[in-house]
Design an enzyme around this catalytic site. Structure first.
Site, PDB file in Angstrom:
ATOM      1  N   LEU A  95       0.859  -1.193   0.000  1.00  0.00           N
ATOM      2  CA  LEU A  95       0.000   0.000   0.000  1.00  0.00           C
ATOM      3  C   LEU A  95       0.888   1.233   0.000  1.00  0.00           C
ATOM      4  O   LEU A  95       1.911   1.252   0.683  1.00  0.00           O
ATOM      5  CB  LEU A  95      -0.882  -0.031   1.250  1.00  0.00           C
ATOM      6  CG  LEU A  95      -1.627   1.221   1.714  1.00  0.00           C
ATOM      7  CD1 LEU A  95      -2.902   0.829   2.456  1.00  0.00           C
ATOM      8  CD2 LEU A  95      -0.790   2.135   2.605  1.00  0.00           C
TER       9      LEU A  95
ATOM     10  N   ASP B 115       0.001   5.676  -1.171  1.00  0.00           N
ATOM     11  CA  ASP B 115      -0.857   6.837  -0.888  1.00  0.00           C
ATOM     12  C   ASP B 115      -2.346   6.533  -0.700  1.00  0.00           C
ATOM     13  O   ASP B 115      -2.904   5.743  -1.458  1.00  0.00           O
ATOM     14  CB  ASP B 115      -0.800   7.834  -2.051  1.00  0.00           C
ATOM     15  CG  ASP B 115       0.594   8.056  -2.590  1.00  0.00           C
ATOM     16  OD1 ASP B 115       1.547   7.571  -1.983  1.00  0.00           O
ATOM     17  OD2 ASP B 115       0.708   8.723  -3.636  1.00  0.00           O
TER      18      ASP B 115
ATOM     19  N   GLN C 295      -3.297   3.451  -3.134  1.00  0.00           N
ATOM     20  CA  GLN C 295      -2.349   2.895  -4.105  1.00  0.00           C
ATOM     21  C   GLN C 295      -2.002   1.485  -3.653  1.00  0.00           C
ATOM     22  O   GLN C 295      -1.542   1.278  -2.521  1.00  0.00           O
ATOM     23  CB  GLN C 295      -1.084   3.762  -4.142  1.00  0.00           C
ATOM     24  CG  GLN C 295      -1.279   5.063  -4.870  1.00  0.00           C
ATOM     25  CD  GLN C 295      -1.371   4.856  -6.371  1.00  0.00           C
ATOM     26  OE1 GLN C 295      -0.378   4.673  -7.032  1.00  0.00           O
ATOM     27  NE2 GLN C 295      -2.579   4.871  -6.901  1.00  0.00           N
TER      28      GLN C 295
ATOM     29  N   ARG D 264       1.310  14.804 -12.053  1.00  0.00           N
ATOM     30  CA  ARG D 264       0.432  13.749 -11.520  1.00  0.00           C
ATOM     31  C   ARG D 264      -0.316  14.134 -10.252  1.00  0.00           C
ATOM     32  O   ARG D 264      -0.121  15.185  -9.692  1.00  0.00           O
ATOM     33  CB  ARG D 264       1.240  12.477 -11.284  1.00  0.00           C
ATOM     34  CG  ARG D 264       2.424  12.605 -10.358  1.00  0.00           C
ATOM     35  CD  ARG D 264       3.098  11.228 -10.188  1.00  0.00           C
ATOM     36  NE  ARG D 264       4.341  11.335  -9.444  1.00  0.00           N
ATOM     37  CZ  ARG D 264       5.530  11.516  -9.998  1.00  0.00           C
ATOM     38  NH1 ARG D 264       5.663  11.633 -11.298  1.00  0.00           N
ATOM     39  NH2 ARG D 264       6.612  11.600  -9.233  1.00  0.00           N
TER      40      ARG D 264
HETATM   41  C1  FRU Z   1       3.601   9.389  -4.035  1.00  0.00           C
HETATM   42  C2  FRU Z   1       3.555   8.852  -5.449  1.00  0.00           C
HETATM   43  C3  FRU Z   1       2.628   9.662  -6.331  1.00  0.00           C
HETATM   44  C4  FRU Z   1       2.243   8.679  -7.378  1.00  0.00           C
HETATM   45  C5  FRU Z   1       2.119   7.406  -6.580  1.00  0.00           C
HETATM   46  C6  FRU Z   1       2.440   6.158  -7.329  1.00  0.00           C
HETATM   47  O1  FRU Z   1       3.971   8.429  -3.092  1.00  0.00           O
HETATM   48  O2  FRU Z   1       4.846   8.788  -5.987  1.00  0.00           O
HETATM   49  O3  FRU Z   1       3.204  10.845  -6.839  1.00  0.00           O
HETATM   50  O4  FRU Z   1       1.034   9.020  -8.005  1.00  0.00           O
HETATM   51  O5  FRU Z   1       2.998   7.552  -5.481  1.00  0.00           O
HETATM   52  O6  FRU Z   1       2.150   5.034  -6.548  1.00  0.00           O
END
Ligand code: FRU
Length: 436
Positions: A15, A17, A33, A138
């Site tokens: 896991l 973000d 994530q 992003r």
């Molecule tokens: C932050 C990040 C974000 C990206 C994501 C990918 O931790 O690097 O910028 O969208 O994680 O998992």
């Protein structure tokens, strides 16, 4: 062993973000994530999903909501956010494409239940970003304000300057660039931005990468904090958390109209580790934290835990070891200028205006050493301890330190010096896993 009891973590896999945090029609939704197949985070990122219908007393993990399956998100469904309105969640995320045709697309989907999604609509590609941006653009954070849709994105310019770019829309599939927000000499890339008001004051979160590490500031590999937003721009960066494990936070408004922040209790590219990866999973989210302001205009974070999970309050005198099942909530009974509390082999110490978190003893921090926060006069100290995490809130949450730690036993000994402590046991938050 090592399973968290009051923090959201995946049953298996990796896991990072928190994504798409929102409240819709009686349910809290927490996306994140997620790389289910690899606890070290190698592999394609997806969005996993937890939901709660009882105000975070229990949760259900429903599995993957968004996975890479179009050319524009071929190498990962990266971070993003949700807008909940009219019975629908609008989810916005970054589609990551790596390799020779490296690109970042912003993508919009809708869902009623957080489980089944609409077709993916690609709403932005490289041509829609200012010329000075690289392919690192992003983490869309979207909200509605004064009848308009607003979006901020994290970005890196061709001169290696981190910044945030802002967009507006009447229709969430048709965006117009508004402005750039940045300050000089402040890292090469900013990730995971957010903009919100607290008590009429405006703030912008960002996670700058590439800041200089100092004794009491920016001690982590990457930083995470907030700027004040003024008519002229942004100023006065302040870190959210001075512990080892905190990054990529996101805020949302709960059913009581309060601004809640949840962060990733982890960090990339660290010199310390988390032994759970050997057991098949890694990382968790922080406890949700309610944001408010101090008298001098700083953000305070205060943990929100469902009250039904709490046991009775007990007092523990100083110098007496208390054996405790975790999780628990501790309030220090400060009585002077010197206080220390040891939780198993972890020590939290306050000396001369500085609060220390020391994880050097017997490798309790699996590579983490010590962190220090200049807090001035320590007025109060609250500590939430879960099976493998510590979250420290000092001076009403004006200073916070979050960290993972790994006591070998389910029961830990807690002892304090310079004053006793109040302690309340917390029950495990049930998490139903629909995938099992
Ligand atoms: C932050 C990040 C974000 C990206 C994501 C990918 O931790 O690097 O910028 O969208 O994680 O998992």
């Amino acid at each position: 062993m090592f399973r968290q009891k009051i923090h959201l973590e995946p049953g298996k896999g990796w896991l990072n973000d928190p994504n798409g945090l929102c409240y819709l029609d009686g349910k809290y939704h927490v996306f994140f994530q997620y790389t289910p197949e690899d606890a070290q985070g190698d592999g394609l990122r997806c969005w996993g999903h937890f939901e709660s219908t009882d105000n975070a007393k229990s949760w259900t993990f429903t599995g993957i909501t968004i996975k890479p399956d179009i050319p524009e998100d071929r190498d990962g469904v990266f971070s993003g956010s949700a807008v909940a309105c009219d019975g629908l969640m609008h989810l916005f995320y970054t589609g990551n494409v790596s390799g020779a045709d490296r690109a970042s697309y912003q993508i919009h989907v809708t869902t009623r239940d957080g489980i089944t999604i609409s077709d993916k609509r690609v709403i932005m590609s490289q041509n829609d970003y200012p010329d000075y941006c690289t392919r690192d653009v992003r983490d869309p954070k979207v909200w509605i304000e004064d009848g308009k849709w607003k979006m901020v994105l994290g970005a890196r310019t061709g001169n290696n300057k981190g910044c945030v770019i802002m967009y507006e829309a009447d229709d969430p599939d048709d965006w117009h660039f508004v402005k750039q927000l940045t300050v000089d000499n402040f890292g090469y890339m900013w990730e995971c931005p957010d903009i919100f008001n607290i008590d009429g004051k405006r703030f912008m979160s960002a996670c700058p990468q590439g800041l200089k590490h100092e004794e009491y500031r920016n001690q982590n590999v990457y930083s995470s904090g907030y700027f004040r937003v003024t008519d002229e721009g942004i100023e006065d960066f302040e870190e959210y958390d001075l512990g080892f494990d905190f990054y990529a936070p996101q805020t949302f408004v709960n059913e009581y109209d309060e601004r809640i922040l949840i962060g990733w209790m982890g960090m990339c590219d660290t010199y310390y580790s988390n032994p759970t990866y050997k057991l098949g999973w890694q990382h968790c989210l922080t406890i949700p934290r309610k944001l408010s302001l101090t008298e001098d205009g700083h953000i305070r974070q205060w943990p929100v835990i469902n009250h039904d999970l709490y046991g009775k309050l007990e007092e523990n005198p100083e110098n007496r070891v208390r054996d405790t099942e975790l999780p628990c909530d501790i309030v220090a009974m400060l009585n002077g200028n010197d206080y220390e509390i040891k939780i198993d082999d972890a020590a939290i110490r306050y000396i001369d205006g500085v609060l220390y978190l020391d994880l050097t003893r017997r490798d309790i921090g699996t590579g983490r050493d010590a962190r220090a926060a200049k807090v001035g006069e320590l007025k109060d100290l609250r500590i939430i301890i879960d099976r493998t995490s510590i979250e420290i809130f000092a001076n009403g949450g004006r200073y916070v330190m979050s960290s993972r730690f790994y006591p070998s036993k389910e029961q830990v000994g807690i002892v304090s010096r310079g004053g006793g402590f109040l302690i309340r046991q917390i029950d495990k938050m049930e998490v139903r896993d629909l995938e099992q």
